[in-house]
Design a protein around this motif. Structure first.
Motif, PDB file in Angstrom:
ATOM      1  N   ASP A 102       0.859  -1.171   0.000  1.00  0.00           N
ATOM      2  CA  ASP A 102       0.000   0.000   0.000  1.00  0.00           C
ATOM      3  C   ASP A 102       0.902   1.230   0.000  1.00  0.00           C
ATOM      4  O   ASP A 102       1.339   1.693   1.049  1.00  0.00           O
ATOM      5  CB  ASP A 102      -0.914  -0.016   1.230  1.00  0.00           C
ATOM      6  CG  ASP A 102      -1.883   1.153   1.263  1.00  0.00           C
ATOM      7  OD1 ASP A 102      -2.321   1.595   0.184  1.00  0.00           O
ATOM      8  OD2 ASP A 102      -2.206   1.623   2.372  1.00  0.00           O
ATOM      9  N   ALA A 121      -1.700  -5.466  -4.127  1.00  0.00           N
ATOM     10  CA  ALA A 121      -1.365  -4.043  -4.018  1.00  0.00           C
ATOM     11  C   ALA A 121      -2.611  -3.189  -4.125  1.00  0.00           C
ATOM     12  O   ALA A 121      -3.610  -3.591  -4.728  1.00  0.00           O
ATOM     13  CB  ALA A 121      -0.371  -3.644  -5.108  1.00  0.00           C
ATOM     14  N   THR A 122      -2.545  -1.988  -3.554  1.00  0.00           N
ATOM     15  CA  THR A 122      -3.589  -0.988  -3.759  1.00  0.00           C
ATOM     16  C   THR A 122      -3.232  -0.157  -4.985  1.00  0.00           C
ATOM     17  O   THR A 122      -2.090  -0.151  -5.441  1.00  0.00           O
ATOM     18  CB  THR A 122      -3.725  -0.062  -2.545  1.00  0.00           C
ATOM     19  OG1 THR A 122      -2.466   0.611  -2.330  1.00  0.00           O
ATOM     20  CG2 THR A 122      -4.100  -0.841  -1.295  1.00  0.00           C
ATOM     21  N   ARG A 123      -4.227   0.568  -5.483  1.00  0.00           N
ATOM     22  CA  ARG A 123      -4.015   1.338  -6.711  1.00  0.00           C
ATOM     23  C   ARG A 123      -3.002   2.461  -6.540  1.00  0.00           C
ATOM     24  O   ARG A 123      -2.402   2.910  -7.525  1.00  0.00           O
ATOM     25  CB  ARG A 123      -5.353   1.905  -7.206  1.00  0.00           C
ATOM     26  CG  ARG A 123      -6.323   0.819  -7.610  1.00  0.00           C
ATOM     27  CD  ARG A 123      -7.465   1.300  -8.457  1.00  0.00           C
ATOM     28  NE  ARG A 123      -8.381   0.190  -8.720  1.00  0.00           N
ATOM     29  CZ  ARG A 123      -8.165  -0.742  -9.646  1.00  0.00           C
ATOM     30  NH1 ARG A 123      -7.084  -0.675 -10.402  1.00  0.00           N
ATOM     31  NH2 ARG A 123      -9.026  -1.733  -9.817  1.00  0.00           N
ATOM     32  N   SER A 125      -0.184   2.187  -5.148  1.00  0.00           N
ATOM     33  CA  SER A 125       1.143   1.617  -4.941  1.00  0.00           C
ATOM     34  C   SER A 125       2.088   1.912  -6.099  1.00  0.00           C
ATOM     35  O   SER A 125       1.675   2.023  -7.256  1.00  0.00           O
ATOM     36  CB  SER A 125       1.043   0.109  -4.706  1.00  0.00           C
ATOM     37  OG  SER A 125       0.308  -0.164  -3.535  1.00  0.00           O
ATOM     38  N   ASP A 166       3.730   2.003 -11.671  1.00  0.00           N
ATOM     39  CA  ASP A 166       2.517   2.089 -10.870  1.00  0.00           C
ATOM     40  C   ASP A 166       1.876   0.718 -10.734  1.00  0.00           C
ATOM     41  O   ASP A 166       2.359  -0.273 -11.293  1.00  0.00           O
ATOM     42  CB  ASP A 166       1.535   3.112 -11.440  1.00  0.00           C
ATOM     43  CG  ASP A 166       1.048   2.759 -12.849  1.00  0.00           C
ATOM     44  OD1 ASP A 166       1.122   1.580 -13.252  1.00  0.00           O
ATOM     45  OD2 ASP A 166       0.570   3.679 -13.554  1.00  0.00           O
ATOM     46  N   ALA A 167       0.788   0.651  -9.994  1.00  0.00           N
ATOM     47  CA  ALA A 167       0.171  -0.640  -9.668  1.00  0.00           C
ATOM     48  C   ALA A 167      -0.293  -1.374 -10.917  1.00  0.00           C
ATOM     49  O   ALA A 167      -0.156  -2.600 -11.016  1.00  0.00           O
ATOM     50  CB  ALA A 167      -0.994  -0.439  -8.704  1.00  0.00           C
ATOM     51  N   GLU A 168      -0.860  -0.657 -11.880  1.00  0.00           N
ATOM     52  CA  GLU A 168      -1.367  -1.319 -13.083  1.00  0.00           C
ATOM     53  C   GLU A 168      -0.232  -1.901 -13.907  1.00  0.00           C
ATOM     54  O   GLU A 168      -0.336  -3.011 -14.438  1.00  0.00           O
ATOM     55  CB  GLU A 168      -2.195  -0.338 -13.910  1.00  0.00           C
ATOM     56  CG  GLU A 168      -3.507   0.072 -13.255  1.00  0.00           C
ATOM     57  CD  GLU A 168      -4.411  -1.109 -12.952  1.00  0.00           C
ATOM     58  OE1 GLU A 168      -4.414  -2.084 -13.731  1.00  0.00           O
ATOM     59  OE2 GLU A 168      -5.121  -1.065 -11.926  1.00  0.00           O
ATOM     60  N   VAL A 176       2.907  -7.914  -9.119  1.00  0.00           N
ATOM     61  CA  VAL A 176       1.807  -8.177  -8.195  1.00  0.00           C
ATOM     62  C   VAL A 176       0.764  -9.010  -8.932  1.00  0.00           C
ATOM     63  O   VAL A 176       0.712  -9.013 -10.165  1.00  0.00           O
ATOM     64  CB  VAL A 176       1.179  -6.868  -7.648  1.00  0.00           C
ATOM     65  CG1 VAL A 176       2.237  -6.008  -6.975  1.00  0.00           C
ATOM     66  CG2 VAL A 176       0.477  -6.081  -8.752  1.00  0.00           C
ATOM     67  N   VAL A 179      -4.802  -6.107  -7.850  1.00  0.00           N
ATOM     68  CA  VAL A 179      -4.813  -4.706  -7.423  1.00  0.00           C
ATOM     69  C   VAL A 179      -6.180  -4.382  -6.848  1.00  0.00           C
ATOM     70  O   VAL A 179      -7.215  -4.758  -7.420  1.00  0.00           O
ATOM     71  CB  VAL A 179      -4.479  -3.768  -8.604  1.00  0.00           C
ATOM     72  CG1 VAL A 179      -4.619  -2.307  -8.181  1.00  0.00           C
ATOM     73  CG2 VAL A 179      -3.070  -4.039  -9.130  1.00  0.00           C
TER      74      VAL A 179
END
Length: 266
Positions: A102, A121-123, A125, A166-168, A176, A179
């Motif tokens: 996070d 993960a959170t967005r 991250s 980034d998370a995406e 990861v 998300v």
């Protein structure tokens, strides 16, 4: 042991949420944090672990730069060896370890993620290995594990540039596996996954993890030999008898209290 930089919360299922608690330092990995992580991972035998950082802008922002800035080469080597010991303990733990990211997971924080079985993960991250910006290289296993996960070319590009993802993008690269919109949803999902794993044979999960780690870098025939040896070993366990008998009897299995295979014991 009472930890000063970790919070340990274990539920009734034996699932532990292990939180790095240095929010003012963005949960940076100091020598104290690494020492306490090494102690927990060496001494405890939970059913599974959710590894996260205290709420804030970072999961683990990296290794503690204030400590590293004053280190001699010999001290840097000892610090790197401690970080490598921690990531190996995470990777080789006889139970699943899920990273719950996070915020920023950079440098040593990203290397912790790489050592886990998988990561949520959170967005918000952000992950990366920006050590070259500091005149350093990844030293806790990043040069080894990142290319295994994303491939040599992508790993080189990420390490040489030091850029963040980034998370995406982390999801697309395989850094990861899922998300989530926010921290509570991510932590709930990580715990639910570990509870599902805990319903299976803990011995079989430990054996499977050992095989997945053990076949890295081997040829297919060599890897198959490692797999076959562990497959045979499974036939010696009470869990195998219980699991197959329960299936044939069309009832839920009731596995024993052993949470890992004896082969993982020191």
């Amino acid at each position: 042991m009472d930890y000063s930089t970790l919070a340990v919360d274990t539920d009734d299922d034996g699932i532990t949420t292990l939180t790095v608690t240095r929010p003012r330092a963005r949960n940076a990995l100091s020598g104290q944090v690494l020492t306490e992580l090494a102690h927990f991972l060496s001494a405890e035998r939970p059913t599974g672990v959710v590894l996260t950082g205290a709420p804030g802008p970072a999961f683990v922002a990296g290794a503690d730069i204030r400590e590293m800035a004053a280190m001699t080469p010999a001290e840097g080597e000892r610090f790197g060896a401690l970080g490598q010991r921690v990531t190996r303990l995470v990777e080789e733990a006889p139970y699943p370890v899920v990273a719950a990211v996070d915020g920023y997971a950079l440098g040593g924080g990203c290397e912790l993620v790489l050592a886990c079985d998988f990561a949520y993960a959170t967005r918000k991250s952000v992950l990366g290995q920006p050590e070259v910006v500091l005149g350093l290289i990844p030293g806790f296993g990043g040069c080894v594990r990142l290319q295994r996960l994303v491939g040599p070319a992508v790993a080189r590009e990420l390490i040489y540039t030091g850029r963040h993802v980034d998370a995406e993008e982390a999801l697309r690269l395989g850094l990861v596996t899922a998300v989530f919109d926010d921290r509570p949803a991510m932590l709930a999902a990580a715990r639910a996954t570990l509870r599902r794993i805990a319903g299976n044979s803990p011995v079989a999960v430990s054996l499977a993890k050992a095989v997945l780690n053990g076949v890295r870098g081997r040829t297919v025939p060599e890897g198959l030999d490692v797999e076959l040896a562990a497959f045979r070993e499974a036939f010696t366990t009470d869990d195998m008898r219980e699991g197959t008998e329960a299936f044939l009897a069309k009832r839920p299995p009731v596995f024993g209290r052993t949470r890992h295979h004896p082969a993982f014991d020191d």
